[in-house]
Write an enzyme that holds these catalytic residues in place. Sequence first.
Site, PDB file in Angstrom:
ATOM      1  N   SER A 221      37.201 -25.071  40.967  1.00  0.00           N
ATOM      2  CA  SER A 221      37.449 -23.665  41.277  1.00  0.00           C
ATOM      3  C   SER A 221      38.636 -23.168  40.446  1.00  0.00           C
ATOM      4  CB  SER A 221      37.671 -23.508  42.790  1.00  0.00           C
ATOM      5  OG  SER A 221      37.540 -22.167  43.157  1.00  0.00           O
ATOM      6  N   GLU A 354      26.781 -21.552  44.356  1.00  0.00           N
ATOM      7  CA  GLU A 354      28.236 -21.358  44.385  1.00  0.00           C
ATOM      8  C   GLU A 354      28.675 -20.290  45.393  1.00  0.00           C
ATOM      9  OE1 GLU A 354      30.643 -22.995  43.146  1.00  0.00           O
ATOM     10  OE2 GLU A 354      29.939 -24.065  41.373  1.00  0.00           O
ATOM     11  N   HIS A 467      29.892 -23.999  46.948  1.00  0.00           N
ATOM     12  CA  HIS A 467      31.177 -24.127  46.254  1.00  0.00           C
ATOM     13  C   HIS A 467      31.978 -25.257  46.915  1.00  0.00           C
ATOM     14  CE1 HIS A 467      34.248 -22.574  43.593  1.00  0.00           C
ATOM     15  NE2 HIS A 467      35.119 -22.467  44.583  1.00  0.00           N
TER      16      HIS A 467
END
Length: 566
Positions: A221, A354, A467
């Site tokens: 991230s 995601e 994610h």
Amino acid sequence: MWLRALVLATLAAFTAWGHPSSPPVVDTVHGKVLGKFVSLEGFTQPVAVFLGIPFAKPPLGPLRFTPPQPAEPWSFVKNATSYPPMCSQDAVAGQVLSELFTNRKENTPLKLSEDCLYLNIYTPADLTKKNRLPVMVWIHGGGLVVGAASTYDGLALAAHENVVVVTIQYRLGIWGFFSTGDEHSRGNWGHLDQLAALRWVQDNIASFGGNPGSVTIFGESAGGESVSVLVLSPLAKNLFHRAISESGVALTAVLVKKGDVKPLAEQIAIAAGCQTTTSAVMVHCLRQKTEEELLETTLKMKFFSLDLHGDPRESHPFLGTVIDGLLLPKTPEELQAERKFNTVPYMVGFNKQEFGWIIPMLMGYPLSEGKLDQKTAMSLLWKSYPLVYIAKELIPEATEKYLGGTDDPVKKKDRFLDLLADVMFSVPSVIVARHHRDAGVPTYMYEFQYRPSFSSDMKPKTVIGDHGDELFSVFGAPFLKEGASEEEIRLSKMVMKFWANFARNGNPNGEGLPRWPEYNQEEGYLQIGANTQAAQKLKDKEVAFWTTLFAKKAVEKPPQTEHIEL
């Protein structure tokens, strides 16, 4: 009798080799540190763990909004056996993220402090010998506004793969990224902290059995974006030798502020009760604020949340990397086009969904009903402007492209989330990988498609590859937490092996692993999951669509030039 002798001999050897009778003490450039030995089931050699080693001077008082300074030396043996505080941040958001992402059995509640420039080390090396193991330096995620190194336990990865794992912290939010866009507060303080940690590794990691000539930076991230920024930065030259970006790159628009950063600086100053007459006035005032006052300002700024009411063009859910002329001499796009970056082997990847659950949940997307119509989708896409920067006039075409093929409101919602995932993660990642490949450097891509058993019960069962989902495999969660299936254990072993092979050789391939093709003109990549297999052309149609769409906006608005009537 001989059996008893064998047991005694084994115990004696274990004391000498397995769990040394005294805890590890290592001499660093600044002074001695005391760690602890931790054993992982199935491994005779314990891992030496050092927590909270300072790599820079506490960035307090006049050092707030300045580059990190070297740590002060100490003359005693510093106890490095407890977790350092995490950098100042919204404590609730930080704790939630930590609980969702940790690979530990129990999440560790962490204190907050502006004094947070510490790192943790997990080394499987026999410290009595001169080992030179590959080093893997982890940069945590959290949108550059939340997160902590200690959420991620490097024990399993270090033990299974015989690598030294280092997890680092860096200033976040206002403390880490406040920028006036000029010499008064250039910004990127958090990235400069990351560089300071990498310099510390160069100077000290040999004493922990690590090889300073084989350092891999990896992050997820905002940590993946940070890795990508360091790949582009001339300041990071020779500080690392390979790089892995998981679900985040320097083209992830939400994390890189281009253009005038002054309005955001002024918003922060106003929220803190400071005058905004000049940059110098703002910086001076913000330096006088206590940590608590800046925490209150942070909460007022509502980072990490979607503003459903105001003008999206004036909303700032994240503070980000800036083009400061030093760390980044030019925009990421320009540096890539000019091939001015650190040409190290690079692995870039993202997950299948995601935007599946965690990001919309944390940001407060109004999707609890699980369905969406076209009109609401267009309105939500406009509200998402600070994440994806899709101009208002392009929204109908973008929405139609993704949602137009179905009348089912549940499918429309899923496709809307796919759209956001593509623009924020997939498309930028592929573009970065292509640039790296075109510079003639070994490049590897993956798409992770698996639902960890450690997922929150609140996450819909249909979300596979959300994610952060790969973190459990990368950090060996099945070996630290209970309840993983055989399939998940095998997946984690394979992923750790791929990542560590890449750290060792700049190539993830190895004996007994599915073949992972290099990302070349054929664009081969690896799908990682219950069935791991090579495939081709990851998101190439989506990249083509968005490249064309964003180009329309650029063509429609040529640079403004003064028009003089004759």
